[in-house]
Enzyme design. Structure first.
Site, PDB file in Angstrom:
ATOM      1  N   GLN A  86      -7.511   0.341  14.757  1.00 13.16           N
ATOM      2  CA  GLN A  86      -6.769   1.789  14.780  1.00 13.16           C
ATOM      3  C   GLN A  86      -6.324   1.930  13.074  1.00 13.16           C
ATOM      4  O   GLN A  86      -5.805   2.891  12.810  1.00 13.16           O
ATOM      5  CB  GLN A  86      -5.531   1.710  15.383  1.00 13.16           C
ATOM      6  CG  GLN A  86      -5.902   1.963  16.826  1.00 13.16           C
ATOM      7  CD  GLN A  86      -4.824   2.078  17.861  1.00 13.16           C
ATOM      8  OE1 GLN A  86      -3.647   1.546  17.328  1.00 13.16           O
ATOM      9  NE2 GLN A  86      -5.063   1.806  19.207  1.00 13.16           N
ATOM     10  N   HIS A 149      -1.481   0.092  16.502  1.00 10.03           N
ATOM     11  CA  HIS A 149      -0.313   0.561  16.405  1.00 10.03           C
ATOM     12  C   HIS A 149       0.238   0.296  14.996  1.00 10.03           C
ATOM     13  O   HIS A 149       1.427  -0.526  14.639  1.00 10.03           O
ATOM     14  CB  HIS A 149       0.951  -0.097  17.485  1.00 10.03           C
ATOM     15  CG  HIS A 149       0.399   0.059  18.809  1.00 10.03           C
ATOM     16  ND1 HIS A 149       0.816  -0.544  19.760  1.00 10.03           N
ATOM     17  CD2 HIS A 149      -0.722   0.684  19.298  1.00 10.03           C
ATOM     18  CE1 HIS A 149       0.569  -0.148  20.843  1.00 10.03           C
ATOM     19  NE2 HIS A 149      -0.508   0.544  20.754  1.00 10.03           N
ATOM     20  N   GLU A 245       6.858   9.838  24.447  1.00  7.67           N
ATOM     21  CA  GLU A 245       8.248  10.209  24.171  1.00  7.67           C
ATOM     22  C   GLU A 245       8.316  11.211  22.788  1.00  7.67           C
ATOM     23  O   GLU A 245       7.635  10.905  21.804  1.00  7.67           O
ATOM     24  CB  GLU A 245       9.172   9.098  23.810  1.00  7.67           C
ATOM     25  CG  GLU A 245       9.290   8.031  25.009  1.00  7.67           C
ATOM     26  CD  GLU A 245      10.340   6.775  24.736  1.00  7.67           C
ATOM     27  OE1 GLU A 245      10.541   6.189  25.704  1.00  7.67           O
ATOM     28  OE2 GLU A 245      11.086   7.023  23.591  1.00  7.67           O
ATOM     29  N   TYR A 255      15.881   2.687  20.108  1.00  5.80           N
ATOM     30  CA  TYR A 255      14.985   3.661  20.966  1.00  5.80           C
ATOM     31  C   TYR A 255      14.546   2.914  22.259  1.00  5.80           C
ATOM     32  O   TYR A 255      13.736   3.612  23.084  1.00  5.80           O
ATOM     33  CB  TYR A 255      13.941   4.424  20.459  1.00  5.80           C
ATOM     34  CG  TYR A 255      14.744   5.702  19.497  1.00  5.80           C
ATOM     35  CD1 TYR A 255      15.222   6.900  20.112  1.00  5.80           C
ATOM     36  CD2 TYR A 255      15.454   5.440  18.424  1.00  5.80           C
ATOM     37  CE1 TYR A 255      16.078   7.927  19.553  1.00  5.80           C
ATOM     38  CE2 TYR A 255      16.297   6.251  17.760  1.00  5.80           C
ATOM     39  CZ  TYR A 255      16.583   7.467  18.418  1.00  5.80           C
ATOM     40  OH  TYR A 255      17.292   8.410  17.449  1.00  5.80           O
ATOM     41  N   TYR A 266      -0.876  -1.129  31.595  1.00  6.85           N
ATOM     42  CA  TYR A 266      -2.120  -0.630  31.778  1.00  6.85           C
ATOM     43  C   TYR A 266      -2.748  -1.682  32.913  1.00  6.85           C
ATOM     44  O   TYR A 266      -2.468  -2.477  32.954  1.00  6.85           O
ATOM     45  CB  TYR A 266      -3.111  -0.776  30.476  1.00  6.85           C
ATOM     46  CG  TYR A 266      -2.739   0.022  29.362  1.00  6.85           C
ATOM     47  CD1 TYR A 266      -2.944   1.454  29.434  1.00  6.85           C
ATOM     48  CD2 TYR A 266      -2.140  -0.502  28.153  1.00  6.85           C
ATOM     49  CE1 TYR A 266      -2.537   2.206  28.205  1.00  6.85           C
ATOM     50  CE2 TYR A 266      -1.619   0.198  27.094  1.00  6.85           C
ATOM     51  CZ  TYR A 266      -2.039   1.550  27.152  1.00  6.85           C
ATOM     52  OH  TYR A 266      -1.610   2.376  26.039  1.00  6.85           O
TER      53      TYR A 266
END
Length: 375
Positions: A86, A149, A245, A255, A266
């Site tokens: 990513q 991420h 979210e 958070y 998963y």
């Protein structure tokens, strides 16, 4: 000749004849394809003269002219961009005083040695259609060998403070550790220094606290926007299996990831952490179960879409969603799926200088789309 064209693949082209009409609750929309042949584009940003930057994850920075034609591919050879998984080239944002200082900010997955890597941020001056005076502003710590991420979204508020989103890098426990940048949103001055009123400065006696952290306990923040009237910050993040979210971001707040989440592991579907709520941890304003893979996000302002005033428009990667969310008193007052599974994975969503909405699709043959109201 036909065989050659098929083999060459991602050739840039304009395809304005291609358009669709989308019926929504308040508007009939025309969706035009302005450009095709982009390779996994990640963000778009308008310059004051209405030219546009587009980044491609593989490390390309493309400059379009005001007619959405390719003007130039700008060299980023000076940046240690590491493209894997990513990771790659992420966002580009322009300074609020760009007409005076020509400053831009670029985020990317950086690795000087190809041994470990993580999100970095630089500033540069855009002069003569080139990037010059490149200066490092931030390097995520600790770096790792994870390819997941990265966050990477940049936004500047009206005080010209710079916010950078970061992901947990697949190492979820670090999102609760204030000596790690993983899973946080940062707030910086535009020269990379720490603002004097950052929320964690009161913890300065704790040598391990990273004082650039503005909020933490995030999984992977892929959209951030500032409300045009209240100037409050909203962001969304990817959940695991379920549990994307939307959050109102408050300074210094936790958070919850991975202690609380509305998602599950998963494949197995087993619970993550301690449940969905815990004292001292913020509840999301909205959750998506199942996930839509939330992506780019913008608030609507101006006169092009008056019935969408101050609404959020955000994309989704999983099924190519485009979603409208109305917010009243910091709560969701209306929700509409504008479309899904029509154009591809929606990676970025921006409002242009005239108020039209622009989208990028994250595909090997990525597209630049424009939405205009015709009714």
């Amino acid at each position: 000749i036909i065989v050659l064209l098929l083999l060459t693949g991602n050739l840039f082209s304009s395809d304005r004849e291609f358009e669709k009409i989308i019926e929504t609750k308040f508007y009939k929309l025309k969706v035009e394809t302005l450009l095709v042949g982009l390779s996994h584009p990640w963000c778009l940003t308008f310059l004051p003269d209405r030219r546009m930057f587009i980044t491609e994850r593989m490390g390309n920075l493309i400059l379009l002219d005001s007619n959405f034609q390719i003007q130039k591919k700008i060299s980023l050879d000076a940046l240690p961009i590491y493209t894997k998984g990513q990771g790659g080239l992420f966002d580009i944002a322009i300074d609020r005083k760009f007409k005076e200082n020509n400053l831009v900010y670029i985020s990317f997955n950086g690795s000087p040695d190809n041994k470990t890597w993580g999100t970095e941020l630089v500033s540069a001056k855009f002069l003569g259609n080139e990037l010059v005076n490149i200066k490092p502003l931030f390097k995520m710590q600790p770096k790792s060998r994870s390819n997941h991420h990265f966050g990477g979204k940049i936004i500047l508020n009206t005080q010209n403070k710079l916010f950078l989103t970061l992901g947990d890098r697949g190492e979820k426990r670090q999102a609760q550790i204030l000596s790690s940048h993983h899973g946080s949103i940062l707030r910086l001055n535009t020269d990379g220094t720490i603002p004097s009123d950052n929320p964690l400065l009161e913890r300065s006696r704790q040598e391990s606290t990273l004082l650039e952290i503005y909020s933490f306990g995030h999984r992977n923040v892929q959209g951030i926007a500032i409300h045009p009237e209240t100037e409050r910050i909203w962001a969304h993040e990817h959940g695991p299996q379920g549990g994307d979210e939307l959050n109102l971001i408050e300074p210094g707040k936790n958070y919850g990831w991975p202690v609380i989440t509305y998602g599950v592991n998963y494949i197995t579907g087993t619970r993550i952490g301690e449940g969905t709520d815990k004292q001292g941890m913020e509840q999301p304003t909205f959750t998506w179960v199942p996930s839509i893979g939330t992506s780019g996000m913008t608030f609507v302002s101006g006169q092009a879409f008056p019935r969408w005033k101050n609404n959020l428009i955000l994309g989704g990667l999983k099924n190519g969603h485009l979603v409208r969310i109305a917010i009243r008193k910091n709560r969701i007052s209306d929700y509409e799926t504008i479309f899904e599974n029509k154009f591809g994975r929606i990676r970025d969503v921006r409002q242009g200088p005239k108020g039209d909405i622009y989208l990028l699709t994250d595909e090997s043959n990525g597209k630049l789309l424009r939405l205009t109201a015709i009714d």
